[in-house]
Design a protein around this motif. Structure first.
Motif, PDB file in Angstrom:
ATOM      1  N   GLN A 167       0.845  -1.193   0.000  1.00 20.14           N
ATOM      2  CA  GLN A 167       0.000   0.000   0.000  1.00 20.14           C
ATOM      3  C   GLN A 167       0.879   1.242   0.000  1.00 20.14           C
ATOM      4  O   GLN A 167       1.579   1.481   0.986  1.00 20.14           O
ATOM      5  CB  GLN A 167      -0.927  -0.017   1.226  1.00 20.14           C
ATOM      6  N   PRO A 168       0.942   2.043  -1.081  1.00 19.99           N
ATOM      7  CA  PRO A 168       0.233   1.816  -2.345  1.00 19.99           C
ATOM      8  C   PRO A 168       0.902   0.731  -3.188  1.00 19.99           C
ATOM      9  O   PRO A 168       2.071   0.392  -2.951  1.00 19.99           O
ATOM     10  CB  PRO A 168       0.344   3.188  -3.025  1.00 19.99           C
ATOM     11  N   ARG A 169       0.191   0.230  -4.174  1.00 18.92           N
ATOM     12  CA  ARG A 169       0.722  -0.822  -5.023  1.00 18.92           C
ATOM     13  C   ARG A 169       1.898  -0.313  -5.848  1.00 18.92           C
ATOM     14  O   ARG A 169       1.897   0.811  -6.329  1.00 18.92           O
ATOM     15  CB  ARG A 169      -0.361  -1.336  -5.965  1.00 18.92           C
ATOM     16  N   ARG A 170       2.889  -1.203  -5.993  1.00 21.19           N
ATOM     17  CA  ARG A 170       4.077  -0.839  -6.770  1.00 21.19           C
ATOM     18  C   ARG A 170       3.969  -1.279  -8.224  1.00 21.19           C
ATOM     19  O   ARG A 170       4.704  -0.772  -9.082  1.00 21.19           O
ATOM     20  CB  ARG A 170       5.319  -1.462  -6.140  1.00 21.19           C
ATOM     21  N   VAL A 171       3.121  -2.258  -8.493  1.00 25.71           N
ATOM     22  CA  VAL A 171       2.933  -2.736  -9.862  1.00 25.71           C
ATOM     23  C   VAL A 171       1.451  -2.943 -10.113  1.00 25.71           C
ATOM     24  O   VAL A 171       0.651  -3.050  -9.175  1.00 25.71           O
ATOM     25  CB  VAL A 171       3.685  -4.063 -10.127  1.00 25.71           C
ATOM     26  N   SER A 172       1.102  -3.017 -11.380  1.00 29.89           N
ATOM     27  CA  SER A 172      -0.282  -3.249 -11.766  1.00 29.89           C
ATOM     28  C   SER A 172      -0.442  -4.668 -12.294  1.00 29.89           C
ATOM     29  O   SER A 172       0.545  -5.398 -12.494  1.00 29.89           O
ATOM     30  CB  SER A 172      -0.691  -2.258 -12.857  1.00 29.89           C
ATOM     31  N   VAL A 173      -1.678  -5.054 -12.530  1.00 27.20           N
ATOM     32  CA  VAL A 173      -1.942  -6.359 -13.141  1.00 27.20           C
ATOM     33  C   VAL A 173      -1.263  -6.442 -14.502  1.00 27.20           C
ATOM     34  O   VAL A 173      -0.716  -7.481 -14.879  1.00 27.20           O
ATOM     35  CB  VAL A 173      -3.464  -6.586 -13.270  1.00 27.20           C
ATOM     36  N   GLY A 174      -1.265  -5.327 -15.229  1.00 17.94           N
ATOM     37  CA  GLY A 174      -0.620  -5.298 -16.540  1.00 17.94           C
ATOM     38  C   GLY A 174       0.881  -5.542 -16.452  1.00 17.94           C
ATOM     39  O   GLY A 174       1.460  -6.228 -17.307  1.00 17.94           O
ATOM     40  N   ASP A 175       1.528  -4.994 -15.416  1.00 19.13           N
ATOM     41  CA  ASP A 175       2.969  -5.214 -15.230  1.00 19.13           C
ATOM     42  C   ASP A 175       3.270  -6.693 -14.991  1.00 19.13           C
ATOM     43  O   ASP A 175       4.229  -7.247 -15.534  1.00 19.13           O
ATOM     44  CB  ASP A 175       3.485  -4.387 -14.049  1.00 19.13           C
ATOM     45  N   ILE A 176       2.445  -7.316 -14.157  1.00 16.49           N
ATOM     46  CA  ILE A 176       2.634  -8.740 -13.871  1.00 16.49           C
ATOM     47  C   ILE A 176       2.397  -9.554 -15.138  1.00 16.49           C
ATOM     48  O   ILE A 176       3.132 -10.512 -15.427  1.00 16.49           O
ATOM     49  CB  ILE A 176       1.692  -9.188 -12.744  1.00 16.49           C
ATOM     50  N   ALA A 177       1.380  -9.186 -15.896  1.00 15.18           N
ATOM     51  CA  ALA A 177       1.074  -9.897 -17.136  1.00 15.18           C
ATOM     52  C   ALA A 177       2.236  -9.808 -18.120  1.00 15.18           C
ATOM     53  O   ALA A 177       2.585 -10.794 -18.781  1.00 15.18           O
ATOM     54  CB  ALA A 177      -0.198  -9.315 -17.761  1.00 15.18           C
ATOM     55  N   ASP A 178       2.847  -8.624 -18.228  1.00 14.59           N
ATOM     56  CA  ASP A 178       3.979  -8.451 -19.145  1.00 14.59           C
ATOM     57  C   ASP A 178       5.146  -9.345 -18.738  1.00 14.59           C
ATOM     58  O   ASP A 178       5.808  -9.938 -19.600  1.00 14.59           O
ATOM     59  CB  ASP A 178       4.423  -6.987 -19.162  1.00 14.59           C
ATOM     60  N   GLU A 179       5.415  -9.456 -17.437  1.00  8.50           N
ATOM     61  CA  GLU A 179       6.538 -10.259 -16.978  1.00  8.50           C
ATOM     62  C   GLU A 179       6.297 -11.748 -17.187  1.00  8.50           C
ATOM     63  O   GLU A 179       7.225 -12.515 -17.474  1.00  8.50           O
ATOM     64  CB  GLU A 179       6.830  -9.969 -15.507  1.00  8.50           C
ATOM     65  N   LEU A 180       5.032 -12.156 -17.050  1.00  8.93           N
ATOM     66  CA  LEU A 180       4.702 -13.571 -17.247  1.00  8.93           C
ATOM     67  C   LEU A 180       4.392 -13.892 -18.707  1.00  8.93           C
ATOM     68  O   LEU A 180       4.223 -15.061 -19.067  1.00  8.93           O
ATOM     69  CB  LEU A 180       3.491 -13.953 -16.382  1.00  8.93           C
ATOM     70  N   ASP A 181       4.300 -12.855 -19.526  1.00  4.70           N
ATOM     71  CA  ASP A 181       3.978 -13.001 -20.948  1.00  4.70           C
ATOM     72  C   ASP A 181       2.617 -13.666 -21.146  1.00  4.70           C
ATOM     73  O   ASP A 181       2.455 -14.578 -21.962  1.00  4.70           O
ATOM     74  CB  ASP A 181       5.068 -13.801 -21.664  1.00  4.70           C
ATOM     75  N   ILE A 182       1.643 -13.201 -20.369  1.00  3.76           N
ATOM     76  CA  ILE A 182       0.262 -13.652 -20.519  1.00  3.76           C
ATOM     77  C   ILE A 182      -0.627 -12.413 -20.498  1.00  3.76           C
ATOM     78  O   ILE A 182      -0.158 -11.291 -20.297  1.00  3.76           O
ATOM     79  CB  ILE A 182      -0.152 -14.626 -19.391  1.00  3.76           C
ATOM     80  N   SER A 183      -1.920 -12.604 -20.684  1.00  3.38           N
ATOM     81  CA  SER A 183      -2.834 -11.470 -20.717  1.00  3.38           C
ATOM     82  C   SER A 183      -3.145 -10.972 -19.306  1.00  3.38           C
ATOM     83  O   SER A 183      -3.034 -11.718 -18.321  1.00  3.38           O
ATOM     84  CB  SER A 183      -4.132 -11.857 -21.418  1.00  3.38           C
ATOM     85  N   ALA A 184      -3.548  -9.716 -19.224  1.00  7.91           N
ATOM     86  CA  ALA A 184      -3.950  -9.152 -17.940  1.00  7.91           C
ATOM     87  C   ALA A 184      -5.169  -9.886 -17.386  1.00  7.91           C
ATOM     88  O   ALA A 184      -5.315 -10.063 -16.181  1.00  7.91           O
ATOM     89  CB  ALA A 184      -4.243  -7.659 -18.089  1.00  7.91           C
ATOM     90  N   ALA A 185      -6.040 -10.331 -18.297  1.00  8.77           N
ATOM     91  CA  ALA A 185      -7.222 -11.077 -17.865  1.00  8.77           C
ATOM     92  C   ALA A 185      -6.821 -12.389 -17.199  1.00  8.77           C
ATOM     93  O   ALA A 185      -7.426 -12.805 -16.207  1.00  8.77           O
ATOM     94  CB  ALA A 185      -8.132 -11.343 -19.062  1.00  8.77           C
ATOM     95  N   ALA A 186      -5.792 -13.038 -17.731  1.00  9.60           N
ATOM     96  CA  ALA A 186      -5.328 -14.299 -17.146  1.00  9.60           C
ATOM     97  C   ALA A 186      -4.741 -14.065 -15.759  1.00  9.60           C
ATOM     98  O   ALA A 186      -4.961 -14.867 -14.836  1.00  9.60           O
ATOM     99  CB  ALA A 186      -4.295 -14.956 -18.059  1.00  9.60           C
ATOM    100  N   VAL A 187      -4.000 -12.964 -15.601  1.00  7.14           N
ATOM    101  CA  VAL A 187      -3.443 -12.638 -14.284  1.00  7.14           C
ATOM    102  C   VAL A 187      -4.563 -12.385 -13.277  1.00  7.14           C
ATOM    103  O   VAL A 187      -4.536 -12.899 -12.156  1.00  7.14           O
ATOM    104  CB  VAL A 187      -2.519 -11.408 -14.372  1.00  7.14           C
TER     105      VAL A 187
END
Length: 213
Positions: A169-189
């Motif tokens: 709190q506050p968040r350091r990354v977004s769902v999109g950031d995690i998705a980019d690192e895992l090379d999957i969609s934000a929806a999948a994350v």
């Protein structure tokens, strides 16, 4: 004659309260550097110690009659235990499987989870948090986050979310950031995190988030 003991060699030391315990599954490929994988898995490690570049282990095997054997070997540079030991941690090698090892380590604070994962990733193909336990002053378990019931993909995503600061709190990354690192969609994350939270995360979310501030 002065009989007072000399105090010129007074020792100093640091005391760090280890109120957390974490377990990790560490996938290292190839793992041929470790002859322990030649034993029939799972191999239960009872004790591990490093002496310079040599690793000494007492392990319990279950190939036929259970037995305890002592193994002395040169330690490879890709050894997860050695990486953490060199960084000042005292990991415990718990079990060895054909494609991964399981490590446990006591921690002083939650931010060390991030440090440990980053160090393990320098030698591992995949690192996932298996459980995180907060220990009370009387050694009782106050808060436990058990990820063992999650799928491998869910654990991988949750581990990355925790270590990248998604639950801070506050968040350091977004769902999109995690998705980019895992090379999957934000929806999948979102789907993976949602499934994980419905199983185990919600019960400890507040305590974990507060501890990360």
């Amino acid at each position: 004659m002065d009989s007072t003991p000399s105090q010129t060699a007074a020792s100093t030391f640091d005391l760090v309260e280890c109120s957390l315990y974490a377990e990790f599954d560490v996938r290292v490929e190839p793992i041929e550097w470790c002859p322990l994988v030649e034993l029939d898995p799972p191999v239960e490690v009872q004790h591990q110690q490093f002496r310079d570049e040599t690793c000494l282990l007492d392990v319990r095997t279950h190939d036929g009659e259970p037995r305890t054997v002592r193994i002395t070997q040169e330690c490879g540079c890709r050894c997860p235990s050695k990486v953490l030991t060199d960084a000042g941690y005292l990991p415990r090698l718990l079990e060895i499987y054909p494609d991964h090892v399981r490590l446990g380590v006591h921690l002083g604070e939650r931010t060390e989870v991030e440090d440990i994962v980053e160090r393990l990733r320098s030698v591992a193909e995949q690192v996932t948090l298996r459980k995180l336990v907060q220990i009370g002053s009387d050694s009782s378990v106050e808060t436990a986050m058990d990820l063992t019931d999650l799928t491998d993909k869910q654990r991988e995503t949750v581990t990355l979310a925790i270590t990248r600061g998604y639950y801070r709190q506050p968040r350091r990354v977004s769902v999109g950031d995690i998705a980019d690192e895992l090379d999957i969609s934000a929806a999948a994350v979102s789907q993976r995190l949602g499934a994980a939270e419905s199983k185990v995360m919600r019960q400890v979310f507040d305590a974990f988030a507060d501890g990360c501030e």
